[in-house]
Design an enzyme around this catalytic site. Sequence first.
Site, PDB file in Angstrom:
ATOM      1  N   GLU A 161      -4.632  14.898   3.121  1.00 46.14           N
ATOM      2  CA  GLU A 161      -3.636  14.115   2.398  1.00 46.14           C
ATOM      3  C   GLU A 161      -4.333  13.398   1.244  1.00 46.14           C
ATOM      4  O   GLU A 161      -5.502  13.653   0.944  1.00 46.14           O
ATOM      5  CB  GLU A 161      -2.967  13.098   3.340  1.00 46.14           C
ATOM      6  CG  GLU A 161      -3.942  12.104   3.958  1.00 46.14           C
ATOM      7  CD  GLU A 161      -3.263  11.071   4.827  1.00 46.14           C
ATOM      8  OE1 GLU A 161      -2.028  10.941   4.761  1.00 46.14           O
ATOM      9  OE2 GLU A 161      -3.979  10.365   5.576  1.00 46.14           O
TER      10      GLU A 161
ATOM     11  N   ASP B 181      -5.399   2.203   0.533  1.00 42.09           N
ATOM     12  CA  ASP B 181      -5.124   3.302  -0.400  1.00 42.09           C
ATOM     13  C   ASP B 181      -5.401   2.929  -1.856  1.00 42.09           C
ATOM     14  O   ASP B 181      -4.555   3.137  -2.727  1.00 42.09           O
ATOM     15  CB  ASP B 181      -3.665   3.754  -0.281  1.00 42.09           C
ATOM     16  CG  ASP B 181      -3.216   3.965   1.153  1.00 42.09           C
ATOM     17  OD1 ASP B 181      -4.004   4.526   1.932  1.00 42.09           O
ATOM     18  OD2 ASP B 181      -2.092   3.561   1.495  1.00 42.09           O
TER      19      ASP B 181
END
Length: 443
Positions: free
Chosen positions: A204, A33
């Site tokens: 997301e 991420d």
Amino acid sequence: MKNKRLFLLSAFLVIIGTLQAQNPIIKDQFTADPTAKVFEGKMFVYPSHDIPSPIDRLKEWFCMADYHVFSSENLVDWTDHGVILSQENVPWVAPDSYSMWAPECVYKNGKYYFYFPSTPKGEGKRGFSIGVAIADKPYGPFTPQANPIEGVNGIDPCVLIDKDGQAYIYWSGRGMSVAKLKENMLELDSEPIKIEGLPEGFKEGPFAFERNGKYYFTFPWVKEKTETLAYAMGDSPMGPFEFKGIIMDESPTGCWTNHHSLVKYKDQWYLFYHHNDYSPEFDKNRSTRIDSLFFNPDGTIQKVTPTLRGVGITDARKEIQLDRYSRLSNRGAAIDYLNLTNKFEGWKTILSKNGAWIQYNRVDFGNSAPRKVKARVSSEDGGILQIRINGTDGPVISEIKVPKSDKWTEIESPVRSGQSGIHDLYVSLKGNGKVETDWITFQ
């Protein structure tokens, strides 16, 4: 006590050292991420930190206890500044939740604001909240606020500071939302609104940015079975946004997630994302990658093809990891792990047919020509590695005669003609045999 001292010494050595990498860029731990930002003239990366779960309920799921931050000036050598925040030192976070998921960091008013999601402590608390930690430097120390942001329930925070100084926060959870932030960067200054106009399917990890007066809203999207990276464009930070397409296709090798950021550094745009390079059997352990990104004249984004070579120029006098290749011949060339029990040791190149080759681009020989080349090699049969520059038909600058051995050996060979400047390398097998190579370096 002895083990604790050894751990602290190991952590200290990591912090003061640099990590040399192509893709993935961090070689000694899992980093997922990645949020990349340019601060103080350097590239900083704020990833989440996948770890093997110490508790049974997360053995087959994401497990993250803390955050590191990494910096680089050349996108090749990365410094680990160590842990900047952990679940034990945030007042509102459940200390055994292991849910320090995808973060964000921005600079405003002389301070660095680090946004992160996690599970709040207390009976009856469910889901995720998003908190803030503040520092005077991009690498910390960061001081977490006592409470999360009120009115934000979700994960994957992203903060965009517009040209007029207004900050906006985006997050995912039951769709994706955006709201204004107050000047203090700690409270909402508007009611959240849902981001509309996006395609159907799970989404997301929003990442928003502005370029040439257009606002880009990018996100992981499950188009079919696993996550792509997709984007939409609009004329306002809060939308509406018009869906434009895919930035990166699904992974063909089994990593279900992808999560990303886009950033301009020294006149070039880059896409930071992750893949499970060091954990092919378990895609909850991911690693950060970088590839160059380009825009079309109308502002739309050209699709990025992931590479192993990554970005940056490799110093010829450092260890060149050929396994992070630019191109590979169709026959007789392969890549495998050096050690299947510890994949962080990296990969090796295997050449097993006459003429099989591997290409590694953008190697900088500097202004002074090297006199010899050294290679860490192994070959049960023995063989000859031929090194060329600038093409499979380019000049041969060295031949390395690899002796028969079932152990790794470092072999030196003279460089025939002096080279300087930046060149592409081609390493091929001359004759029969099978040669494995860990790295090569010029001296």
